[in-house]
Design a protein around this motif. Structure first.
Motif, PDB file in Angstrom:
ATOM      1  N   ASP A  23       0.827  -1.216   0.000  1.00  0.00           N
ATOM      2  CA  ASP A  23       0.000   0.000   0.000  1.00  0.00           C
ATOM      3  C   ASP A  23       0.857   1.261   0.000  1.00  0.00           C
ATOM      4  OD1 ASP A  23      -2.271  -1.578   0.031  1.00  0.00           O
ATOM      5  OD2 ASP A  23      -2.699  -1.253   2.174  1.00  0.00           O
ATOM      6  N   ILE A  24       1.918   1.263   0.791  1.00  0.00           N
ATOM      7  CA  ILE A  24       2.802   2.427   0.865  1.00  0.00           C
ATOM      8  C   ILE A  24       3.478   2.659  -0.481  1.00  0.00           C
ATOM      9  CG2 ILE A  24       4.971   3.279   1.866  1.00  0.00           C
ATOM     10  CD1 ILE A  24       4.008   1.863   4.511  1.00  0.00           C
ATOM     11  N   ILE A  25       4.011   1.602  -1.067  1.00  0.00           N
ATOM     12  CA  ILE A  25       4.693   1.718  -2.366  1.00  0.00           C
ATOM     13  C   ILE A  25       3.707   2.202  -3.432  1.00  0.00           C
ATOM     14  CG2 ILE A  25       5.807   0.393  -4.221  1.00  0.00           C
ATOM     15  CD1 ILE A  25       7.681   0.954  -1.856  1.00  0.00           C
ATOM     16  N   ASP A  26       2.504   1.637  -3.441  1.00  0.00           N
ATOM     17  CA  ASP A  26       1.487   2.057  -4.417  1.00  0.00           C
ATOM     18  C   ASP A  26       1.121   3.530  -4.230  1.00  0.00           C
ATOM     19  OD1 ASP A  26       1.444  -0.486  -5.476  1.00  0.00           O
ATOM     20  OD2 ASP A  26      -0.449  -1.064  -4.511  1.00  0.00           O
ATOM     21  N   GLU A  27       0.977   3.958  -2.974  1.00  0.00           N
ATOM     22  CA  GLU A  27       0.619   5.356  -2.720  1.00  0.00           C
ATOM     23  C   GLU A  27       1.758   6.294  -3.116  1.00  0.00           C
ATOM     24  OE1 GLU A  27      -0.584   8.277   0.920  1.00  0.00           O
ATOM     25  OE2 GLU A  27      -1.401   6.251   0.945  1.00  0.00           O
ATOM     26  N   MET A  28       2.993   5.883  -2.868  1.00  0.00           N
ATOM     27  CA  MET A  28       4.135   6.707  -3.291  1.00  0.00           C
ATOM     28  C   MET A  28       4.151   6.853  -4.810  1.00  0.00           C
ATOM     29  SD  MET A  28       7.258   5.441  -0.911  1.00  0.00           S
ATOM     30  CE  MET A  28       7.410   5.973   0.780  1.00  0.00           C
ATOM     31  N   ARG A  29       3.937   5.751  -5.489  1.00  0.00           N
ATOM     32  CA  ARG A  29       3.923   5.781  -6.953  1.00  0.00           C
ATOM     33  C   ARG A  29       2.814   6.701  -7.455  1.00  0.00           C
ATOM     34  NH1 ARG A  29       4.278   0.681  -7.691  1.00  0.00           N
ATOM     35  NH2 ARG A  29       6.510   0.637  -7.996  1.00  0.00           N
ATOM     36  N   GLU A  30       1.660   6.639  -6.815  1.00  0.00           N
ATOM     37  CA  GLU A  30       0.529   7.481  -7.212  1.00  0.00           C
ATOM     38  C   GLU A  30       0.788   8.957  -6.876  1.00  0.00           C
ATOM     39  OE1 GLU A  30      -4.040   8.090  -5.798  1.00  0.00           O
ATOM     40  OE2 GLU A  30      -3.385   6.020  -6.120  1.00  0.00           O
ATOM     41  N   SER A  31       1.314   9.218  -5.676  1.00  0.00           N
ATOM     42  CA  SER A  31       1.538  10.602  -5.237  1.00  0.00           C
ATOM     43  C   SER A  31       2.687  11.269  -5.969  1.00  0.00           C
ATOM     44  CB  SER A  31       1.851  10.643  -3.738  1.00  0.00           C
ATOM     45  OG  SER A  31       0.734  10.240  -2.997  1.00  0.00           O
ATOM     46  N   TYR A  32       3.785  10.535  -6.143  1.00  0.00           N
ATOM     47  CA  TYR A  32       4.994  11.125  -6.705  1.00  0.00           C
ATOM     48  C   TYR A  32       5.230  10.794  -8.178  1.00  0.00           C
ATOM     49  CZ  TYR A  32       6.472  11.931  -1.839  1.00  0.00           C
ATOM     50  OH  TYR A  32       6.557  12.331  -0.534  1.00  0.00           O
ATOM     51  N   GLY A  33       4.491   9.822  -8.682  1.00  0.00           N
ATOM     52  CA  GLY A  33       4.733   9.393 -10.055  1.00  0.00           C
ATOM     53  C   GLY A  33       5.832   8.348 -10.153  1.00  0.00           C
ATOM     54  N   ARG A  34       6.501   8.086  -9.037  1.00  0.00           N
ATOM     55  CA  ARG A  34       7.551   7.076  -8.957  1.00  0.00           C
ATOM     56  C   ARG A  34       7.842   6.789  -7.494  1.00  0.00           C
ATOM     57  NH1 ARG A  34      13.069  10.470 -10.070  1.00  0.00           N
ATOM     58  NH2 ARG A  34      12.189  12.505  -9.580  1.00  0.00           N
ATOM     59  N   VAL A  35       8.576   5.741  -7.254  1.00  0.00           N
ATOM     60  CA  VAL A  35       8.927   5.375  -5.884  1.00  0.00           C
ATOM     61  C   VAL A  35      10.349   5.861  -5.612  1.00  0.00           C
ATOM     62  CG1 VAL A  35       9.268   3.444  -4.284  1.00  0.00           C
ATOM     63  CG2 VAL A  35       7.426   3.345  -5.980  1.00  0.00           C
ATOM     64  N   PRO A  36      10.555   6.607  -4.546  1.00  0.00           N
ATOM     65  CA  PRO A  36      11.909   7.059  -4.229  1.00  0.00           C
ATOM     66  C   PRO A  36      12.857   5.869  -4.069  1.00  0.00           C
ATOM     67  CG  PRO A  36      10.311   8.149  -2.814  1.00  0.00           C
ATOM     68  CD  PRO A  36       9.579   7.074  -3.558  1.00  0.00           C
ATOM     69  N   PHE A  37      14.082   6.035  -4.527  1.00  0.00           N
ATOM     70  CA  PHE A  37      15.088   4.974  -4.448  1.00  0.00           C
ATOM     71  C   PHE A  37      15.217   4.425  -3.028  1.00  0.00           C
ATOM     72  CE2 PHE A  37      19.461   4.013  -3.218  1.00  0.00           C
ATOM     73  CZ  PHE A  37      19.677   2.869  -3.978  1.00  0.00           C
ATOM     74  N   ILE A  38      15.286   5.330  -2.053  1.00  0.00           N
ATOM     75  CA  ILE A  38      15.480   4.908  -0.661  1.00  0.00           C
ATOM     76  C   ILE A  38      14.314   4.034  -0.201  1.00  0.00           C
ATOM     77  CG2 ILE A  38      15.610   5.737   1.729  1.00  0.00           C
ATOM     78  CD1 ILE A  38      17.048   8.230   0.564  1.00  0.00           C
ATOM     79  N   ALA A  39      13.102   4.447  -0.506  1.00  0.00           N
ATOM     80  CA  ALA A  39      11.922   3.675  -0.100  1.00  0.00           C
ATOM     81  C   ALA A  39      11.920   2.302  -0.760  1.00  0.00           C
ATOM     82  CB  ALA A  39      10.648   4.425  -0.453  1.00  0.00           C
ATOM     83  N   ASP A  40      12.258   2.258  -2.026  1.00  0.00           N
ATOM     84  CA  ASP A  40      12.295   0.988  -2.752  1.00  0.00           C
ATOM     85  C   ASP A  40      13.332   0.043  -2.142  1.00  0.00           C
ATOM     86  OD1 ASP A  40      11.371  -0.662  -4.920  1.00  0.00           O
ATOM     87  OD2 ASP A  40      13.283  -0.248  -5.936  1.00  0.00           O
ATOM     88  N   SER A  41      14.487   0.579  -1.842  1.00  0.00           N
ATOM     89  CA  SER A  41      15.552  -0.233  -1.260  1.00  0.00           C
ATOM     90  C   SER A  41      15.179  -0.744   0.135  1.00  0.00           C
ATOM     91  CB  SER A  41      16.842   0.585  -1.200  1.00  0.00           C
ATOM     92  OG  SER A  41      17.907  -0.203  -0.756  1.00  0.00           O
ATOM     93  N   ILE A  42      14.640   0.140   0.965  1.00  0.00           N
ATOM     94  CA  ILE A  42      14.228  -0.260   2.311  1.00  0.00           C
ATOM     95  C   ILE A  42      13.112  -1.305   2.239  1.00  0.00           C
ATOM     96  CG2 ILE A  42      13.145   0.527   4.463  1.00  0.00           C
ATOM     97  CD1 ILE A  42      14.705   3.155   4.104  1.00  0.00           C
ATOM     98  N   ALA A  43      12.182  -1.112   1.317  1.00  0.00           N
ATOM     99  CA  ALA A  43      11.072  -2.069   1.171  1.00  0.00           C
ATOM    100  C   ALA A  43      11.592  -3.469   0.869  1.00  0.00           C
ATOM    101  CB  ALA A  43      10.119  -1.612   0.067  1.00  0.00           C
ATOM    102  N   LYS A  44      12.631  -3.556   0.069  1.00  0.00           N
ATOM    103  CA  LYS A  44      13.189  -4.867  -0.309  1.00  0.00           C
ATOM    104  C   LYS A  44      13.989  -5.516   0.811  1.00  0.00           C
ATOM    105  CE  LYS A  44      13.564  -3.657  -5.165  1.00  0.00           C
ATOM    106  NZ  LYS A  44      14.467  -3.145  -6.196  1.00  0.00           N
ATOM    107  N   HIS A  45      14.694  -4.702   1.596  1.00  0.00           N
ATOM    108  CA  HIS A  45      15.643  -5.260   2.549  1.00  0.00           C
ATOM    109  C   HIS A  45      15.195  -5.210   4.009  1.00  0.00           C
ATOM    110  CE1 HIS A  45      18.565  -5.695  -0.649  1.00  0.00           C
ATOM    111  NE2 HIS A  45      18.264  -4.458  -1.016  1.00  0.00           N
ATOM    112  N   LYS A  46      14.359  -4.267   4.347  1.00  0.00           N
ATOM    113  CA  LYS A  46      13.881  -4.143   5.728  1.00  0.00           C
ATOM    114  C   LYS A  46      12.504  -3.498   5.712  1.00  0.00           C
ATOM    115  CE  LYS A  46      15.706  -3.335  10.222  1.00  0.00           C
ATOM    116  NZ  LYS A  46      16.572  -4.259  10.850  1.00  0.00           N
ATOM    117  N   PRO A  47      11.502  -4.246   5.234  1.00  0.00           N
ATOM    118  CA  PRO A  47      10.175  -3.672   5.005  1.00  0.00           C
ATOM    119  C   PRO A  47       9.521  -3.059   6.239  1.00  0.00           C
ATOM    120  CG  PRO A  47      10.130  -6.060   4.774  1.00  0.00           C
ATOM    121  CD  PRO A  47      11.563  -5.665   4.910  1.00  0.00           C
ATOM    122  N   GLU A  48       9.789  -3.601   7.409  1.00  0.00           N
ATOM    123  CA  GLU A  48       9.181  -3.021   8.616  1.00  0.00           C
ATOM    124  C   GLU A  48       9.678  -1.596   8.846  1.00  0.00           C
ATOM    125  OE1 GLU A  48      12.792  -5.407   9.901  1.00  0.00           O
ATOM    126  OE2 GLU A  48      11.163  -5.671   8.475  1.00  0.00           O
TER     127      GLU A  48
END
Length: 142
Positions: A23-48
């Motif tokens: 949900d967070i990734i989808d909302e970032m993509r919708e709000s910003y038009g893309r997912v910030p690199f930092i958020a994408d990396s954290i989501a993959k390695h330490k999602p909590e």
């Protein structure tokens, strides 16, 4: 009381972690038009951590108490420029424009950030120079 409430919140986050991250990734993509690199990396390695980071971002940048979203993004542009973070600058310039900032407002923000950054770096460099030369002079006097 607060510790109990936090434990419940953390438990809820972990029970639905995959869904929360999606949900967070989808909302970032919708709000910003893309997912910030930092958020994408954290989501993959330490999602909590992404959940906590997203909450902090929401409360600080996306929903500031007094600043408008446009001004908050201009402040983010300023910080990114001053820190020399090119991908952050790119990201927040686009977000500021999307929030209604004009190119001229972004340009002025960049100039001010550059000036303050330059002044801060010069002040550090000149203070260190003065400290080092003073230390050398003291040694030479003894």
């Amino acid at each position: 009381m607060i510790a109990l409430a936090l434990r419940r919140l953390v438990k809820q986050i972990f029970e639905s972690l995959d869904e929360s991250v999606k949900d967070i990734i989808d909302e970032m993509r919708e709000s910003y038009g893309r997912v910030p690199f930092i958020a994408d990396s954290i989501a993959k390695h330490k999602p909590e951590l992404l959940v906590l980071d997203a909450l902090s971002t929401l409360l600080t940048l996306r929903k500031p108490t007094v600043l408008s979203p446009k001004v908050a993004e201009l402040v983010a542009v300023s910080a990114a420029v001053a820190l020399g973070c090119e991908h952050c600058t790119d990201f927040h310039i686009e977000a500021a424009l999307r929030e209604g900032a004009s190119i001229e407002e972004v340009f002025d923000t960049i100039l001010i950030a550059g000036l303050i950054s330059r002044s801060a770096r010069l002040a550090v460099g000149l203070r260190v120079l003065e400290r080092v030369t003073s230390r050398i002079r003291r040694r030479e006097q003894h």
